[in-house]
Design an enzyme around this catalytic site. Sequence first.
Site, short mmCIF file in Angstrom:
data_model
loop_
_atom_site.label_atom_id
_atom_site.label_comp_id
_atom_site.label_asym_id
_atom_site.label_seq_id
_atom_site.Cartn_x
_atom_site.Cartn_y
_atom_site.Cartn_z
N PRO A 18 0.84 -1.17 0.02
CA PRO A 18 -0.17 -0.12 -0.04
C PRO A 18 1.25 1.12 -0.02
O PRO A 18 1.30 1.33 0.97
CB PRO A 18 -0.73 -0.45 0.95
CG PRO A 18 -0.64 -1.77 1.61
CD PRO A 18 0.24 -2.04 1.26
N ASN A 19 -0.06 2.73 -0.42
CA ASN A 19 1.04 3.40 -1.13
C ASN A 19 2.29 3.65 -1.88
O ASN A 19 2.84 4.84 -1.42
CB ASN A 19 0.68 4.93 0.21
CG ASN A 19 -0.67 3.88 1.46
OD1 ASN A 19 -1.42 4.32 0.68
ND2 ASN A 19 -0.10 3.83 2.52
N ARG A 34 12.73 5.10 13.18
CA ARG A 34 11.28 5.73 12.60
C ARG A 34 9.78 5.71 14.18
O ARG A 34 10.31 5.17 15.55
CB ARG A 34 10.21 5.58 11.67
CG ARG A 34 11.71 6.20 10.40
CD ARG A 34 11.17 5.61 9.24
NE ARG A 34 9.59 6.73 8.49
CZ ARG A 34 8.93 6.31 7.88
NH1 ARG A 34 9.02 5.12 7.12
NH2 ARG A 34 7.41 6.92 7.47
N ALA A 69 3.72 -0.61 4.70
CA ALA A 69 2.57 -0.41 6.41
C ALA A 69 2.27 -1.67 6.43
O ALA A 69 2.26 -1.94 7.82
CB ALA A 69 1.91 0.78 6.78
N ASN A 82 8.31 -5.27 -0.14
CA ASN A 82 8.47 -4.04 0.03
C ASN A 82 6.87 -3.72 0.44
O ASN A 82 6.01 -3.80 -0.60
CB ASN A 82 8.40 -2.79 -0.47
CG ASN A 82 9.19 -1.11 0.21
OD1 ASN A 82 7.51 -1.63 1.41
ND2 ASN A 82 9.17 -0.82 0.01
N ARG A 116 5.25 11.44 -2.33
CA ARG A 116 4.89 10.81 -1.37
C ARG A 116 6.31 11.32 -0.07
O ARG A 116 6.94 10.50 -0.94
CB ARG A 116 3.93 9.04 -0.90
CG ARG A 116 4.00 9.32 0.34
CD ARG A 116 3.95 7.48 -0.16
NE ARG A 116 4.30 6.88 1.98
CZ ARG A 116 4.23 5.84 2.13
NH1 ARG A 116 4.94 4.65 1.12
NH2 ARG A 116 3.84 5.02 3.50
N HIS A 146 13.07 -2.42 2.72
CA HIS A 146 12.56 -0.59 2.67
C HIS A 146 13.72 0.25 2.08
O HIS A 146 14.04 0.00 2.38
CB HIS A 146 12.17 -0.81 3.93
CG HIS A 146 11.59 -2.00 4.81
ND1 HIS A 146 9.86 -1.63 4.78
CD2 HIS A 146 11.23 -3.18 5.32
CE1 HIS A 146 9.25 -2.56 5.11
NE2 HIS A 146 10.53 -3.70 6.17
N TYR A 161 11.53 8.94 1.22
CA TYR A 161 11.63 8.26 0.31
C TYR A 161 11.43 8.51 -0.71
O TYR A 161 12.63 7.95 -1.71
CB TYR A 161 9.60 7.96 0.12
CG TYR A 161 8.94 6.97 1.40
CD1 TYR A 161 9.27 5.72 1.74
CD2 TYR A 161 7.99 7.23 2.09
CE1 TYR A 161 9.00 5.13 3.34
CE2 TYR A 161 7.06 7.55 2.78
CZ TYR A 161 8.32 6.29 3.69
OH TYR A 161 7.24 6.11 4.82
N GLU A 197 12.61 -9.15 2.26
CA GLU A 197 11.89 -7.72 2.79
C GLU A 197 12.86 -7.00 2.72
O GLU A 197 14.35 -6.22 2.96
CB GLU A 197 11.74 -8.58 4.59
CG GLU A 197 10.90 -6.76 4.51
CD GLU A 197 10.72 -6.52 6.26
OE1 GLU A 197 10.98 -7.73 7.23
OE2 GLU A 197 10.56 -6.25 6.92
C1 DQA Z 1 8.43 1.98 3.71
C2 DQA Z 1 8.55 1.91 5.09
C3 DQA Z 1 6.78 1.24 6.21
O1 DQA Z 1 6.97 1.80 7.71
C4 DQA Z 1 5.81 2.49 5.57
O2 DQA Z 1 4.86 2.07 5.74
C5 DQA Z 1 5.91 2.25 3.68
C6 DQA Z 1 7.69 2.52 3.26
C7 DQA Z 1 9.91 1.71 2.82
O3 DQA Z 1 9.65 1.38 2.16
O4 DQA Z 1 10.59 2.48 4.05
O5 DQA Z 1 5.31 2.45 3.42
O6 DQA Z 1 8.48 0.12 3.72
#
Ligand code: DQA
Length: 159
Positions: free
Chosen positions: A24-25, A121, A91, A88, A32, A114, A37, A112
């Site tokens: 998501p997102n 954070r 959240a 990735n 964003r 990020h 990011y 995994e």
């Molecule tokens: C993320 C870190 C997560 O905490 C966050 O909710 C994201 C992006 C990252 O790539 O840093 O959506 O996965």
Amino acid sequence: MTRAGSDGAEKAADKGEILLLSGPNLDQLGVRDVAMYGSATLDEHVERVSGAAHRLGFSVRHVQSNFEGDLIEAIHAARGRSVALIINAGALTHSSWALTDALAIFPGIKVEVHLSNPASREPFRHVSTLAGVVNGTIAGFGALSYDLALVAVTELLGA
Ligand code: DQA
């Protein structure tokens, strides 16, 4: 699938498919929280990691969804098809036991990834439900996190 190598020769992506999953997102990357990011879009990250994977002889299939169930079904469908998975989960990383269970079923290599470093954070980002069912986690290096994930995948596959 074939693609021209740096020497101009066609190189078969015969080492297998890597499933790249974006939660998501992540489709909002580029607009964003750019300070957190970076300014690269998701398409740009995918293009970069796909290019690197192709040069190493892998194909990449990318699935992005804002819906947990879509990601779970993509993981199920990867069994017997993809040799590795880079995820990735956004959240969902911090909350999704269903995604964790789906990952546990997938028999291939799982990394995994990020862009940011969740451990530095907000407290809710300090927990990853996925961490215990993947081979390892790479976080905090921006676009480089994806490159490092690919290195991990190829090393673990002995490719
Ligand atoms: C993320 C870190 C997560 O905490 C966050 O909710 C994201 C992006 C990252 O790539 O840093 O959506 O996965």
